[in-house]
Design a protein around this motif. Structure first.
Motif, PDB file in Angstrom:
ATOM      1  N   GLU A  54       0.806  -1.227   0.000  1.00  0.00           N
ATOM      2  CA  GLU A  54       0.000   0.000   0.000  1.00  0.00           C
ATOM      3  C   GLU A  54       0.838   1.275   0.000  1.00  0.00           C
ATOM      4  OE1 GLU A  54      -2.548  -0.484   3.390  1.00  0.00           O
ATOM      5  OE2 GLU A  54      -3.644  -2.132   2.458  1.00  0.00           O
ATOM      6  N   THR A  55       2.114   1.159   0.346  1.00  0.00           N
ATOM      7  CA  THR A  55       2.982   2.331   0.426  1.00  0.00           C
ATOM      8  C   THR A  55       3.351   2.820  -0.972  1.00  0.00           C
ATOM      9  OG1 THR A  55       3.892   1.623   2.548  1.00  0.00           O
ATOM     10  CG2 THR A  55       5.214   3.176   1.282  1.00  0.00           C
ATOM     11  N   ILE A  56       3.284   4.118  -1.153  1.00  0.00           N
ATOM     12  CA  ILE A  56       3.631   4.728  -2.437  1.00  0.00           C
ATOM     13  C   ILE A  56       5.145   4.937  -2.487  1.00  0.00           C
ATOM     14  CG2 ILE A  56       3.352   6.791  -3.869  1.00  0.00           C
ATOM     15  CD1 ILE A  56       0.536   7.070  -2.515  1.00  0.00           C
ATOM     16  N   SER A  57       5.753   4.472  -3.569  1.00  0.00           N
ATOM     17  CA  SER A  57       7.199   4.629  -3.765  1.00  0.00           C
ATOM     18  C   SER A  57       7.592   6.095  -3.708  1.00  0.00           C
ATOM     19  CB  SER A  57       7.622   4.084  -5.125  1.00  0.00           C
ATOM     20  OG  SER A  57       7.399   2.709  -5.198  1.00  0.00           O
ATOM     21  N   ASP A  58       8.750   6.364  -3.101  1.00  0.00           N
ATOM     22  CA  ASP A  58       9.235   7.733  -3.024  1.00  0.00           C
ATOM     23  C   ASP A  58      10.755   7.704  -2.936  1.00  0.00           C
ATOM     24  OD1 ASP A  58       9.907  10.361  -2.467  1.00  0.00           O
ATOM     25  OD2 ASP A  58       8.422  10.608  -0.871  1.00  0.00           O
ATOM     26  N   ASP A  59      11.412   8.146  -4.004  1.00  0.00           N
ATOM     27  CA  ASP A  59      12.876   8.121  -3.986  1.00  0.00           C
ATOM     28  C   ASP A  59      13.470   9.434  -3.493  1.00  0.00           C
ATOM     29  OD1 ASP A  59      12.424   9.670  -6.191  1.00  0.00           O
ATOM     30  OD2 ASP A  59      13.469   8.363  -7.600  1.00  0.00           O
ATOM     31  N   SER A  60      12.626  10.327  -2.974  1.00  0.00           N
ATOM     32  CA  SER A  60      13.128  11.615  -2.483  1.00  0.00           C
ATOM     33  C   SER A  60      13.450  11.594  -0.985  1.00  0.00           C
ATOM     34  CB  SER A  60      12.111  12.724  -2.771  1.00  0.00           C
ATOM     35  OG  SER A  60      10.978  12.579  -1.934  1.00  0.00           O
ATOM     36  N   ILE A  61      13.078  10.531  -0.307  1.00  0.00           N
ATOM     37  CA  ILE A  61      13.335  10.450   1.135  1.00  0.00           C
ATOM     38  C   ILE A  61      14.506   9.509   1.396  1.00  0.00           C
ATOM     39  CG2 ILE A  61      10.956  11.000   1.788  1.00  0.00           C
ATOM     40  CD1 ILE A  61      10.503   8.033   2.298  1.00  0.00           C
ATOM     41  N   PRO A  62      15.159   9.677   2.530  1.00  0.00           N
ATOM     42  CA  PRO A  62      16.290   8.782   2.816  1.00  0.00           C
ATOM     43  C   PRO A  62      15.820   7.347   3.045  1.00  0.00           C
ATOM     44  CG  PRO A  62      15.968  10.353   4.626  1.00  0.00           C
ATOM     45  CD  PRO A  62      14.949  10.661   3.578  1.00  0.00           C
ATOM     46  N   LEU A  63      16.639   6.413   2.633  1.00  0.00           N
ATOM     47  CA  LEU A  63      16.331   4.997   2.863  1.00  0.00           C
ATOM     48  C   LEU A  63      16.397   4.686   4.356  1.00  0.00           C
ATOM     49  CD1 LEU A  63      15.825   2.094   1.882  1.00  0.00           C
ATOM     50  CD2 LEU A  63      18.313   1.872   1.593  1.00  0.00           C
ATOM     51  N   VAL A  64      17.399   5.236   5.014  1.00  0.00           N
ATOM     52  CA  VAL A  64      17.668   4.908   6.408  1.00  0.00           C
ATOM     53  C   VAL A  64      17.769   6.181   7.243  1.00  0.00           C
ATOM     54  CG1 VAL A  64      19.526   4.045   7.906  1.00  0.00           C
ATOM     55  CG2 VAL A  64      18.857   2.748   5.880  1.00  0.00           C
ATOM     56  N   GLU A  65      17.203   6.128   8.431  1.00  0.00           N
ATOM     57  CA  GLU A  65      17.356   7.203   9.409  1.00  0.00           C
ATOM     58  C   GLU A  65      17.918   6.582  10.677  1.00  0.00           C
ATOM     59  OE1 GLU A  65      13.964   9.901   9.834  1.00  0.00           O
ATOM     60  OE2 GLU A  65      13.179   9.078   7.964  1.00  0.00           O
ATOM     61  N   GLU A  66      19.065   7.056  11.101  1.00  0.00           N
ATOM     62  CA  GLU A  66      19.708   6.561  12.321  1.00  0.00           C
ATOM     63  C   GLU A  66      18.894   7.008  13.529  1.00  0.00           C
ATOM     64  OE1 GLU A  66      22.505   4.715  12.542  1.00  0.00           O
ATOM     65  OE2 GLU A  66      23.107   4.817  10.436  1.00  0.00           O
ATOM     66  N   ILE A  67      18.655   6.090  14.475  1.00  0.00           N
ATOM     67  CA  ILE A  67      17.966   6.497  15.700  1.00  0.00           C
ATOM     68  C   ILE A  67      18.782   6.179  16.957  1.00  0.00           C
ATOM     69  CG2 ILE A  67      15.672   6.445  14.666  1.00  0.00           C
ATOM     70  CD1 ILE A  67      15.153   3.789  16.108  1.00  0.00           C
ATOM     71  N   GLY A  68      19.926   5.545  16.792  1.00  0.00           N
ATOM     72  CA  GLY A  68      20.809   5.314  17.924  1.00  0.00           C
ATOM     73  C   GLY A  68      20.756   3.905  18.474  1.00  0.00           C
ATOM     74  N   ASN A  69      21.745   3.593  19.301  1.00  0.00           N
ATOM     75  CA  ASN A  69      21.869   2.256  19.916  1.00  0.00           C
ATOM     76  C   ASN A  69      21.918   1.139  18.873  1.00  0.00           C
ATOM     77  OD1 ASN A  69      21.953   3.257  22.545  1.00  0.00           O
ATOM     78  ND2 ASN A  69      19.752   3.096  22.819  1.00  0.00           N
ATOM     79  N   GLY A  70      22.392   1.462  17.673  1.00  0.00           N
ATOM     80  CA  GLY A  70      22.499   0.464  16.614  1.00  0.00           C
ATOM     81  C   GLY A  70      21.240   0.309  15.781  1.00  0.00           C
ATOM     82  N   MET A 154       1.228  14.721   7.715  1.00  0.00           N
ATOM     83  CA  MET A 154       2.243  15.529   7.032  1.00  0.00           C
ATOM     84  C   MET A 154       3.405  14.703   6.474  1.00  0.00           C
ATOM     85  SD  MET A 154       1.035  18.490   6.904  1.00  0.00           S
ATOM     86  CE  MET A 154       2.456  19.276   6.178  1.00  0.00           C
ATOM     87  N   TYR A 155       3.793  13.636   7.205  1.00  0.00           N
ATOM     88  CA  TYR A 155       5.011  12.915   6.825  1.00  0.00           C
ATOM     89  C   TYR A 155       4.763  11.490   6.349  1.00  0.00           C
ATOM     90  CZ  TYR A 155       6.670  16.916   9.475  1.00  0.00           C
ATOM     91  OH  TYR A 155       6.871  18.185   9.941  1.00  0.00           O
ATOM     92  N   ASP A 156       3.540  11.013   6.467  1.00  0.00           N
ATOM     93  CA  ASP A 156       3.161   9.678   5.990  1.00  0.00           C
ATOM     94  C   ASP A 156       4.228   8.623   6.315  1.00  0.00           C
ATOM     95  OD1 ASP A 156       1.399   7.889   4.750  1.00  0.00           O
ATOM     96  OD2 ASP A 156       2.359   8.144   2.794  1.00  0.00           O
ATOM     97  N   PRO A 157       4.491   8.423   7.612  1.00  0.00           N
ATOM     98  CA  PRO A 157       5.582   7.511   7.995  1.00  0.00           C
ATOM     99  C   PRO A 157       5.242   6.035   7.779  1.00  0.00           C
ATOM    100  CG  PRO A 157       4.398   8.212   9.946  1.00  0.00           C
ATOM    101  CD  PRO A 157       3.800   8.961   8.781  1.00  0.00           C
ATOM    102  N   HIS A 158       6.088   5.382   7.023  1.00  0.00           N
ATOM    103  CA  HIS A 158       6.002   3.933   6.818  1.00  0.00           C
ATOM    104  C   HIS A 158       7.437   3.423   6.887  1.00  0.00           C
ATOM    105  CE1 HIS A 158       1.791   3.962   5.657  1.00  0.00           C
ATOM    106  NE2 HIS A 158       2.066   5.056   4.956  1.00  0.00           N
ATOM    107  N   TYR A 159       7.764   2.770   7.974  1.00  0.00           N
ATOM    108  CA  TYR A 159       9.135   2.311   8.154  1.00  0.00           C
ATOM    109  C   TYR A 159       9.153   1.093   9.076  1.00  0.00           C
ATOM    110  CZ  TYR A 159       8.610   4.937  12.509  1.00  0.00           C
ATOM    111  OH  TYR A 159       8.151   5.406  13.707  1.00  0.00           O
ATOM    112  N   ARG A 160      10.319   0.467   9.157  1.00  0.00           N
ATOM    113  CA  ARG A 160      10.555  -0.583  10.132  1.00  0.00           C
ATOM    114  C   ARG A 160      11.846  -0.246  10.864  1.00  0.00           C
ATOM    115  NH1 ARG A 160       6.222  -1.246   9.076  1.00  0.00           N
ATOM    116  NH2 ARG A 160       4.958  -3.118   8.909  1.00  0.00           N
ATOM    117  N   VAL A 161      11.800  -0.466  12.155  1.00  0.00           N
ATOM    118  CA  VAL A 161      12.989  -0.291  12.976  1.00  0.00           C
ATOM    119  C   VAL A 161      13.754  -1.605  12.941  1.00  0.00           C
ATOM    120  CG1 VAL A 161      13.837   0.055  15.342  1.00  0.00           C
ATOM    121  CG2 VAL A 161      11.919   1.434  14.475  1.00  0.00           C
ATOM    122  N   VAL A 162      15.012  -1.527  12.546  1.00  0.00           N
ATOM    123  CA  VAL A 162      15.856  -2.722  12.515  1.00  0.00           C
ATOM    124  C   VAL A 162      17.227  -2.393  13.092  1.00  0.00           C
ATOM    125  CG1 VAL A 162      14.671  -3.699  10.496  1.00  0.00           C
ATOM    126  CG2 VAL A 162      16.737  -2.374  10.164  1.00  0.00           C
TER     127      VAL A 162
END
Length: 173
Positions: A54-70, A154-162
């Motif tokens: 269901e997620t719409i492809s978007d190549d303008s956003i970063p693939l990965v966002e660091e959140i810390g602790n690995g 506003m940001y339509d967040p679709h991600y997984r924490v890994v």
């Protein structure tokens, strides 16, 4: 805890409409990873595959966002735009869920940093607003929270924490 200050500052600048619970969610994921989400492996996989579809492809956003602790947030919209396999992402997500995390002590220390930043005037949240929110949150047992409605809209967040160590793109092995 300088890392936490930088993490909060970076995210509030990147997502200026973040609310207190969005920052709490970020700090929670940083301290607890994703293990709290997977109670049933097949359901979790099915949920990811459905969300990915269901997620719409978007190549303008970063693939990965660091959140810390690995831990990192892997953005599904970018992942999809790159034509990557959601099964591989699920495997990384599942393996990450088994990792030992920093837990409640780290989380509360991070929240203290957040509160101090508000108190110092480094963030636009009010201290009273924070204290009311956090006291209620603690009374509820420190649960995982969802993003605020404004953040979702506003940001339509679709991600997984890994855990970064399980996130391998083809050719990186």
């Amino acid at each position: 805890m300088n890392e936490v200050r930088e993490l909060i500052k970076f995210n509030v600048e990147r997502y200026p409409l973040m609310e207190i619970n969005d920052v709490i969610k970020l700090l929670y994921q940083r301290s607890f990873g994703c293990g709290h989400i997977i109670k049933n492996k097949e359901k979790a996989k099915s949920f990811l595959l459905e969300e990915f579809q269901e997620t719409i492809s978007d190549d303008s956003i970063p693939l990965v966002e660091e959140i810390g602790n690995g831990f990192i947030r892997v953005n599904l919209a970018r992942y999809k735009a790159m034509g990557l396999d959601p099964e591989l992402l699920f495997n990384a997500f599942y393996l990450s869920s088994k990792e030992k995390t920093k837990g409640i002590g780290d989380f509360l220390d991070s929240v203290d940093v957040f509160r101090n930043m508000i108190e110092e005037g480094k963030l636009s949240f009010s201290l009273n607003e924070f204290d009311l929110y956090f006291n209620k949150y603690v009374d509820q047992g420190v649960p995982l929270v969802s993003h605020s409605e404004i953040y979702k809209n506003m940001y339509d967040p679709h991600y997984r924490v890994v855990n970064r160590k399980y996130f391998i793109l083809k050719g990186e092995e």
